[in-house]
Design a protein around this motif. Structure first.
Motif, PDB file in Angstrom:
ATOM      1  N   ILE A  60       0.858  -1.282   0.005  1.00  0.00           N
ATOM      2  CA  ILE A  60      -0.017   0.043   0.117  1.00  0.00           C
ATOM      3  C   ILE A  60       1.040   1.191  -0.048  1.00  0.00           C
ATOM      4  CG2 ILE A  60      -1.837   1.339   1.279  1.00  0.00           C
ATOM      5  CD1 ILE A  60      -2.665  -1.492   2.341  1.00  0.00           C
ATOM      6  N   LYS A  61       1.872   1.129   0.880  1.00  0.00           N
ATOM      7  CA  LYS A  61       2.839   2.463   0.738  1.00  0.00           C
ATOM      8  C   LYS A  61       3.499   2.529  -0.517  1.00  0.00           C
ATOM      9  CE  LYS A  61       4.418   1.924   5.557  1.00  0.00           C
ATOM     10  NZ  LYS A  61       5.525   1.093   6.360  1.00  0.00           N
ATOM     11  N   ARG A  62       3.619   1.552  -1.174  1.00  0.00           N
ATOM     12  CA  ARG A  62       4.252   1.909  -2.613  1.00  0.00           C
ATOM     13  C   ARG A  62       3.174   2.570  -3.594  1.00  0.00           C
ATOM     14  NH1 ARG A  62       6.216  -3.236  -2.722  1.00  0.00           N
ATOM     15  NH2 ARG A  62       4.472  -3.897  -4.162  1.00  0.00           N
ATOM     16  N   ARG A  85       3.693   6.310  -5.194  1.00  0.00           N
ATOM     17  CA  ARG A  85       3.619   6.545  -6.493  1.00  0.00           C
ATOM     18  C   ARG A  85       2.568   7.708  -6.861  1.00  0.00           C
ATOM     19  NH1 ARG A  85       0.882   3.701 -10.631  1.00  0.00           N
ATOM     20  NH2 ARG A  85       0.211   2.161  -9.277  1.00  0.00           N
ATOM     21  N   VAL A  86       1.454   7.657  -6.263  1.00  0.00           N
ATOM     22  CA  VAL A  86       0.508   8.676  -6.531  1.00  0.00           C
ATOM     23  C   VAL A  86       0.818   9.931  -6.082  1.00  0.00           C
ATOM     24  CG1 VAL A  86      -1.854   8.908  -6.171  1.00  0.00           C
ATOM     25  CG2 VAL A  86      -1.416   6.728  -6.332  1.00  0.00           C
ATOM     26  N   PHE A 107      -5.325   8.646 -19.437  1.00  0.00           N
ATOM     27  CA  PHE A 107      -5.814   7.147 -19.206  1.00  0.00           C
ATOM     28  C   PHE A 107      -5.550   6.566 -17.953  1.00  0.00           C
ATOM     29  CE2 PHE A 107      -4.387   2.579 -19.319  1.00  0.00           C
ATOM     30  CZ  PHE A 107      -5.583   2.108 -19.364  1.00  0.00           C
ATOM     31  N   LYS A 108      -4.171   6.752 -17.435  1.00  0.00           N
ATOM     32  CA  LYS A 108      -3.472   6.166 -16.019  1.00  0.00           C
ATOM     33  C   LYS A 108      -4.424   6.716 -15.092  1.00  0.00           C
ATOM     34  CE  LYS A 108       0.558   4.856 -15.810  1.00  0.00           C
ATOM     35  NZ  LYS A 108       2.073   5.061 -15.823  1.00  0.00           N
ATOM     36  N   LEU A 109      -4.610   8.348 -15.207  1.00  0.00           N
ATOM     37  CA  LEU A 109      -5.529   8.892 -14.050  1.00  0.00           C
ATOM     38  C   LEU A 109      -6.893   8.083 -13.904  1.00  0.00           C
ATOM     39  CD1 LEU A 109      -5.823  11.045 -12.077  1.00  0.00           C
ATOM     40  CD2 LEU A 109      -6.834  12.597 -14.159  1.00  0.00           C
ATOM     41  N   VAL A 110      -7.622   8.081 -15.073  1.00  0.00           N
ATOM     42  CA  VAL A 110      -8.874   7.474 -15.035  1.00  0.00           C
ATOM     43  C   VAL A 110      -8.721   6.140 -14.394  1.00  0.00           C
ATOM     44  CG1 VAL A 110     -10.717   6.709 -16.587  1.00  0.00           C
ATOM     45  CG2 VAL A 110      -9.775   8.886 -16.922  1.00  0.00           C
TER      46      VAL A 110
END
Ligand SMILES: O=C(O)CCC(=O)C(=O)O
Ligand SMILES: [Fe+2]
Length: 447
Positions: free
Chosen positions: A32-34, A38-39, A61-64
């Motif tokens: 979860i930390k990874r 990343r986000v 696309f990646k955001l959606v």
């Protein structure tokens, strides 16, 4: 002590389950930390820049995808539940071999028994010392090689056992220590009680023993931690009213008395004798009417050994016969009994022979118990003496030592000088056998 050893093995298994749980949970949180990093880095990176970046279809696309799928997978993951369920399942499998509530209460009462019989100070026990105050000095009656201390929660639990038995003499002392220790420590997930619980119980115990002013000040302290507690507000008002009505009860130095014991008459001598040096089993039962029941005055586990079952029993029987000249076979004597004493295990002053005609012993039609032969199968580190109350002496528990005495006078009358007790074991594993009680028909036969 046999159960204590089993409990050690059971706890090792639980440690294994908890280790696996922690590994899996650490792995889960790392994953979860990874995702979190990343986000987070995306938001401090590309989304901070020109809107042109967002216009990139790959970025979009990646955001959606993240918002529609990845966040959902993280938030609704079953992994935490699967991990805790595996831990709970492991615990459930072990439950049969874990101590029961009765064992916990017994262990707490064992500590209180040691406290009483050996006159130990609760503050000392809390620090892992077995100390008594003699002429103003704290004297060690036993010094463990590696002392173990008690936490606020440990004291809370002992106090709670006393409290539930309405024994406020002990609950006051143990809650007092619990409050003192809880004040200096943080809450831990394994704890049963909190500072608030301890203050609440201590206040009520003081109220029950008549120390209203102390009950009031503790309740006021409790309100500082839990200002919305209406029950405590009600108690504060009640205590204030009581103090207004009769200020005499404000006395803070009330002397608390130990709860009455069945053997009060002989208790002082018994305790003095116990203190002299201070250095497939079932809970033992005592005869009670037709039935055998467990009783607070006999705390141990015992089993009967039948000659036919173990060759060594026959050998012991033969040796006892050689020493005493008495036939110890059935029906002249009862089976050898083997007894194991645990924490604070003891047998309060008693006679081995029947003292009334209605004794269940006579139902066996064997007559009264003439004599007792008792063998110590182990030594103990401290406590556990066999004390003869009226004869005024006590015998230390020494492995392979044996005791023999006549319970009856030659005329068949009971000898009061045989009143005896097994003092509480302070530290050690006391094993006794023998308790071979020879019946009167032994003598009749001889005559
Ligand atoms: O354990 C002891 O020292 C005494 C035991 C005893 O008196 C009995 O079992 O009758
Ligand atoms: Fe006895």
């Amino acid at each position: 002590m046999t159960s204590v050893k089993q409990a050690v093995i059971a706890e090792r298994q639980l440690i294994d389950y908890l280790r696996i749980y922690l590994e899996h949970e650490t792995q889960r949180l790392d994953d979860i930390k990874r995702f979190f990093s990343r986000v987070t880095s995306l938001h401090s990176g590309i989304y901070n820049e020109q809107s042109a970046t967002i216009a990139n279809p790959i970025v979009a696309f990646k955001l959606v995808k993240r918002l529609k799928s990845e966040w959902m997978n993280v938030v609704h993951s079953n992994e935490a539940e699967e991990n805790i369920n595996a831990l709970r399942e492991g615990y459930r499998r072990m439950e049969g071999s874990l101590p029961k509530l009765e064992d916990l209460q017994g262990a707490a009462q064992g500590l209180m028994r040691l406290q009483d019989v050996y006159d130990l100070r609760v503050e000392g026990l809390v620090r892992g010392h077995f100390q008594r105050i003699t002429n103003g000095n704290a004297v060690d009656i036993y010094k463990p090689l590696v002392p173990d201390t008690l936490s606020g929660d440990d004291c809370f639990l002992v106090g709670k056992v006393a409290y539930d038995l309405e024994d406020y003499y002990h609950s006051v002392q143990w809650f007092e220590e619990a409050v003192r220790l809880f004040r200096g420590t943080d809450w831990s997930p394994e704890n049963e009680g909190t500072l608030e619980d301890a203050l609440d119980h201590l206040a009520f115990s003081h109220f029950k023993t008549g120390n209203i002013s102390y009950a009031l000040s503790l309740s006021q302290e409790l309100l500082l931690h839990d200002p919305m507690n209406s029950r405590v507000h009600f108690n504060v008002e009640k205590y204030e009213k009581l103090l207004d009505e009769s200020p005499a009860v404000t006395n803070q130095s009330l002397v608390l008395k130990r709860p009455d014991s069945t053997y009060l008459r002989t208790r002082n001598v018994y305790e003095k004798l116990c203190q002299t040096k201070g250095s497939q089993l079932r809970r033992s039962v005592v005869a009670s009417g037709v039935n055998q029941t467990t009783a607070e005055y006999r705390i141990s586990k015992s089993a009967w050994l039948k000659d036919s079952a173990y060759g060594v029993v026959g050998k012991v029987d033969r040796r006892i016969t050689m020493v005493t000249g008495l036939n110890v076979q059935l029906p002249y004597a009862e089976y050898l009994q083997v007894v194991n004493y645990g924490i604070g295990g003891h047998y309060e002053p008693h006679f081995d022979h029947a003292t009334s005609d209605s004794s269940p012993l006579y139902r066996l039609k064997t007559g009264n118990r003439v004599a007792t032969f008792m063998i110590y199968l182990s030594s103990v580190e401290a406590g556990g003496f066999t004390a003869f109350i009226y004869a005024n002496f006590s015998v230390p528990v020494v492995e392979n030592g044996a005791l023999f005495w006549w319970n009856l006078h030659r005329n068949g009358q009971g000898n009061v000088d045989t009143l005896h007790a097994g003092c509480p074991v302070i530290v050690g594993d006391k094993w006794v056998t023998g308790m071979l009680k020879l019946y009167a028909i032994t003598l009749e036969k001889k005559c």
